[in-house]
Design a protein around this motif. Structure first.
Motif, short mmCIF file in Angstrom:
data_model
loop_
_atom_site.label_atom_id
_atom_site.label_comp_id
_atom_site.label_asym_id
_atom_site.label_seq_id
_atom_site.Cartn_x
_atom_site.Cartn_y
_atom_site.Cartn_z
N SER A 35 7.49 -4.24 2.54
CA SER A 35 8.07 -4.44 1.24
C SER A 35 9.11 -5.68 1.25
O SER A 35 9.17 -6.31 0.10
N SER B 188 1.75 -8.52 -3.70
CA SER B 188 1.34 -7.09 -3.68
C SER B 188 0.33 -6.94 -2.48
O SER B 188 -0.80 -7.50 -2.72
N ILE B 189 0.67 -5.96 -1.66
CA ILE B 189 -0.24 -5.72 -0.54
C ILE B 189 -0.81 -4.37 -0.67
O ILE B 189 -0.34 -3.18 -1.07
N SER B 190 -2.28 -4.28 -0.79
CA SER B 190 -2.86 -2.98 -1.24
C SER B 190 -2.60 -2.00 0.06
O SER B 190 -2.77 -2.40 1.21
N PRO B 191 -2.96 -0.79 -0.19
CA PRO B 191 -2.89 0.20 0.81
C PRO B 191 -3.99 -0.01 1.83
O PRO B 191 -3.56 0.12 3.10
#
Lengths: 592, 82
Positions: B45, B54-57
Motif C-alpha cells: 500500500s 495499482s498492484i494487482s493481487p
C-alpha cells in the motif's frame, strides 16, 4: 489534504511509549487494516500527550465485537453495507436478483434492531462514535445507475431513520456524512483491497474517515468566547465615514456575508458562547447603529462592548478580565491584519482570524470554522444563562464593593441567594463533567476525566457526588459547582483502618466551581452541607497546586488557617469555628 | 532509476522501522521475520501510494523481496513512460 499512509505510520511510530495510554476500540465487520493506522495517527495528532492504543475485533462479527468491548475510553463503530446484509458487499454471494430485494430490506431491519440494542448497551458505559455506511452501494438494483431505485431509496431511508434514532441516545455521537464528503471526495471503494484483504477503503478515504472519527472520540472543549470587530466585519462599511444609514448587511448592497456572520454570532450567543465587541470607533455612533438599524446580532447578545480609539490588545485584555477566561479560550475576528497581529502579540493563545471582507467564499469558510471551534454536544440550561449572569455578576461585584466586610453576610441574605443541591448520580450529567473538565481556577487539583472513567467512579457505592445550582436576585447561574469524593467509614476500601480514632471521613477528590459563582460564599455552604448531611467528622482534600487554581488555594488557606497542601484535612470543629454565618437558602433537589 | 530505488528504500524504512537502511536492498520476506502478510499489505500500500500505481493481487503474490519489487516498480514506471 488528507494524511498519507506513510505519514500516518511515521506519526504512529513517533508516539512516546511512556505517554498515558488512550484506549479506543475500533469496531467494524471488515479488516480494519489501514483504518486502524490512520485512526491511531489522527488520535496521536489530536492528543499529543497521549499514546493511543486502538483495539480491534474479529472479521465479520460486528455484533460480537460490540458485545466484547470493555476497558476503553471510547469505542468507534464503523458500519458498512455488508454489516446490514452480506449481500450488500463484494465478498459474499447471496444473489442480486430482483426477487431478493424485499428480503434484503427485511434483513436490514433485523440487523438494525440488533445493532441498535448492542450499541445502546455499550453507550450506557462508554462513549460511542458511530459511522453509517460510507461506501457506494453495489450494483444490485435493476435500474440504471443514474436512476435511484425504489429499493435503494428505501434502503437509504431506513439507514437514515436508524441513525436519527441512535442520535437521541445519550453517549452516542454520529459522524456527519457531510463532513466526510468534504474531506473524502475521491473514489472510496477499493475493490482489489476488499477482495484480497477484506479492507474495502481506498487510502485517501480511510484517512479522511479516520480524521472525522478521531475528532469525535474525545471532543476537544469548545472555545468560550468570540471577540468581533464591527466595521467591515460585523457589517460592511466604516461607520465613522458612511454613518449609521451607510452600513449594510444585505443582498442589495452585496454585503449578505456580513448578515450571515451576524446570524451565526446570534446563534452562538443563544448557545452560550460569549460575544464581545472590540472596535476602534465612536461609542455613541455604535450605540446609535444598534438602536436604529436593528442588526441580527442584538445588543443584548454582546457583553462587554470595548469601543474606543485605544489599542485592540487592551480591549481584549479587559474583555478577558470581564469574562474571567484565558486567551486560549477565545477567537478574535477582525478585517485588519495589523489589529490582529497586535492582539496576537499580546495574547499569544488567542485564535486571531481575518474576516475576508472581499471574498464571500472565504468568509463562508470562516463561518464553518467558527461553528467547529464553538461546537458543543448539546445546549444546557447554563448555556442560555452565561452572558446574562456575567452581566449580573458585574453588577453584583459593584454592589459588594459598597458593603463593609462585616456586613457581607447580611448583604447575601438580602440578595435572596438560593442553593439547590443534588446528589443524583444517574443518568450521567454532561454539564457536571463539562464543569469538571473546563474549570481551572476554583479547582481542587486540575484532574480531568473521560466520560467512561467518570461514570465508573460515580457508580461505586462509596462515591459521593454533589452538584450545586444557584440563583439570587441578580438571576440564575445554573449548575455552578461539582464535588465528588469517597466516603471512608474508618476503614479504607481494602478493609484497613484509615484512622485510629475511627472517624467518619469524606475524601474530596474533585471539587470545581465556576468563576461566575465567586464572591458569594457558596463554597462555605457546600462544606457546611457535607458535614451536616453526610455526618462526617473530617474532610480530606485531594489537593494539588496547579498554575491556575489560586482561588482554591486561597479558600483552603482561609478555612483551615494553614497553607493548602496535598491531602490536607479539615475537621468539623475547625470549620465551624471560622466559617461565616449561613446566608443562603439551601434546598435539596427533589430528584435526590 | 536511482531515484526510484531511493523512494523504495523509504517505503521499506516506513513499513519496517527496525531495519537499518543499509540492509534494505538485500531484504526479503524469507530473511525478515516481521515481514508477515499484514506487513506485506502495508508495504505494498505504501508503494502504491508513493508511486501512484495499482498492484494487482496476482503480481502482489510474487513481490517477496526488495530486489523483485524494485524490478517490478521500474518495469511499471517505464511502461507508464512509454
Amino acid at each position: 489534504m488528507t494524511m498519507k499512509l506513510a505519514e500516518a505510520l511515521k506519526v504512529v511510530q513517533s508516539v512516546r511509549s511512556h505517554a498515558p495510554p488512550l484506549q479506543v476500540a475500533l469496531l467494524c465487520g471488515f479488516t480494519p487494516l489501514h483504518l486502524e493506522t490512520f485512526l491511531r495517527a489522527h488520535l496521536s495528532k489530536l492528543f499529543p500527550g497521549r499514546a493511543p492504543n486502538v483495539q480491534t475485533g474479529l472479521y465479520g462479527d460486528l455484533i460480537g465485537n460490540l458485545q466484547r468491548v470493555a476497558g476503553v475510553s471510547a469505542a468507534v463503530v464503523v458500519i458498512e453495507w455488508p454489516d446490514l446484509d452480506p449481500r450488500l458487499g463484494l465478498r459474499r454471494l447471496g444473489g442480486w436478483e430482483p426477487s431478493q430485494l424485499r428480503d434484503i430490506l427485511g434483513e436490514v431491519n433485523r440487523s438494525r434492531d440488533l445493532l441498535q440494542s448492542s450499541m445502546a448497551a455499550v453507550a450506557a458505559n462508554t462513549p460511542l462514535v458511530v459511522c453509517f455506511p460510507t461506501l457506494p452501494l453495489v450494483p444490485l438494483s435493476f435500474t440504471a445507475l443514474s436512476r435511484a431505485s425504489e429499493f435503494t431509496l428505501e434502503l437509504r431511508s431506513r439507514v437514515a431513520s436508524f441513525s436519527a434514532a441512535l442520535s437521541h441516545l445519550p453517549g452516542i455521537r454520529i459522524a456527519d456524512p457531510q463532513r466526510l464528503d468534504g474531506l473524502s471526495s475521491s473514489r472510496r471503494l477499493d475493490v482489489n483491497s476488499d477482495l484480497s484483504a477484506g479492507f474495502p477503503y481506498t487510502l485517501p478515504h480511510a484517512s479522511a474517515l479516520a480524521e472525522v472519527l478521531a475528532g469525535l472520540v474525545l471532543n476537544p472543549p469548545p472555545k468560550k468566547g468570540l471577540i468581533t470587530d464591527l466595521d467591515d466585519t460585523l457589517w460592511r462599511g466604516i461607520l465613522g465615514e458612511v454613518g449609521v444609514q451607510g452600513i449594510s448587511w444585505d443582498l442589495d448592497n452585496h454585503s449578505q456575508i456580513h448578515a450571515l456572520y451576524q446570524q451565526l454570532l446570534h446563534s452562538l450567543a443563544a448557545s452560550g458562547t460569549l460575544i464581545a465587541v472590540a472596535s476602534k470607533n465612536d461609542l455613541s455612533l455604535v450605540k446609535e447603529a444598534f438602536a436604529a438599524r436593528d442588526p441580527i446580532l442584538r445588543e443584548a447578545d454582546i457583553f462587554p462592548f470595548e469601543v474606543h480609539w485605544g489599542a485592540k490588545s487592551e480591549s481584549v485584555a479587559r474583555i478577558l478580565h470581564a469574562w474571567n477566561i484565558s486567551a486560549e479560550d477565545v477567537v478574535c475576528v477582525d478585517d485588519s491584519p495589523m489589529d490582529l497581529a497586535e492582539i496576537k502579540a499580546a495574547h499569544t493563545g488567542a485564535e486571531c482570524v481575518l474576516f475576508p471582507r472581499e471574498n464571500p467564499q472565504a468568509a463562508y469558510d470562516l463561518l464553518e470554522r467558527l461553528r467547529d471551534w464553538f461546537g458543543k454536544d448539546k445546549i444546557s440550561q447554563e448555556d442560555g444563562l452565561r452572558a446574562a449572569s456575567l452581566r449580573a455578576n458585574a453588577e453584583l461585584q459593584h454592589d459588594i464593593k459598597q458593603e463593609s466586610p462585616g456586613a457581607l453576610s447580611d448583604f447575601f441574605r438580602q440578595i435572596d441567594g438560593k442553593l439547590t443541591l443534588s446528589s443524583q448520580k444517574q443518568p450521567l450529567d454532561s454539564r457536571s463533567l463539562e464543569l469538571v473538565n473546563k474549570t481551572n481556577q476554583f479547582n481542587l487539583n486540575g484532574r480531568r476525566f473521560q466520560e467512561a472513567e467518570w461514570q465508573n467512579w460515580l457508580n461505586a457505592p462509596d462515591a459521593v457526588f454533589l452538584t450545586v445550582s444557584y440563583r439570587d436576585k441578580y438571576g440564575p447561574l445554573g449548575k455552578i459547582a461539582v464535588i465528588a469524593g469517597d466516603l471512608l467509614d474508618g476503614v479504607n476500601v481494602n478493609g484497613a483502618t484509615t484512622d485510629s480514632s475511627g472517624k467518619r471521613q469524606l475524601c474530596i477528590r474533585t471539587w470545581v466551581m465556576s468563576c461566575r459563582a465567586f464572591s458569594r460564599l457558596i463554597e462555605y455552604e457546600c462544606i457546611r452541607w457535607l458535614f451536616a448531611k453526610l455526618d462526617v467528622d473530617e474532610l480530606e482534600f485531594d489537593f494539588l497546586p496547579t498554575a491556575r487554581n489560586t482561588p482554591m488555594q486561597n479558600f483552603l488557606r482561609q478555612v483551615r488557617n494553614a497553607p493548602a497542601e496535598p491531602h490536607c484535612r479539615l475537621s468539623r470543629a475547625q470549620f465551624l469555628q471560622g466559617c461565616p454565618t449561613s446566608s443562603h437558602v439551601v434546598e435539596e433537589s427533589p430528584n435526590g | 532509476m536511482a531515484e526510484i530505488e531511493s523512494r523504495l528504500v523509504n517505503c521499506f524504512a516506513t513499513a519496517f522501522p527496525e531495519l537499518d537502511p543499509q540492509e534494505i536492498p538485500s531484504v526479503s520476506m524469507g530473511s525478515l521475520a516481521s515481514w508477515d502478510s499484514l506487513a506485506g499489505i502495508t508495504l505494498l500500500s505504501l508503494i502504491e501510494e508513493e508511486f501512484d500505481i495499482s498492484i494487482s493481487p496476482d503480481d502482489a503474490a510474487g513481490l517477496v523481496s526488495f530486489e523483485l519489487i524494485l524490478d517490478y516498480v521500474r518495469r511499471l514506471s517505464s511502461e507508464v513512460a512509454k
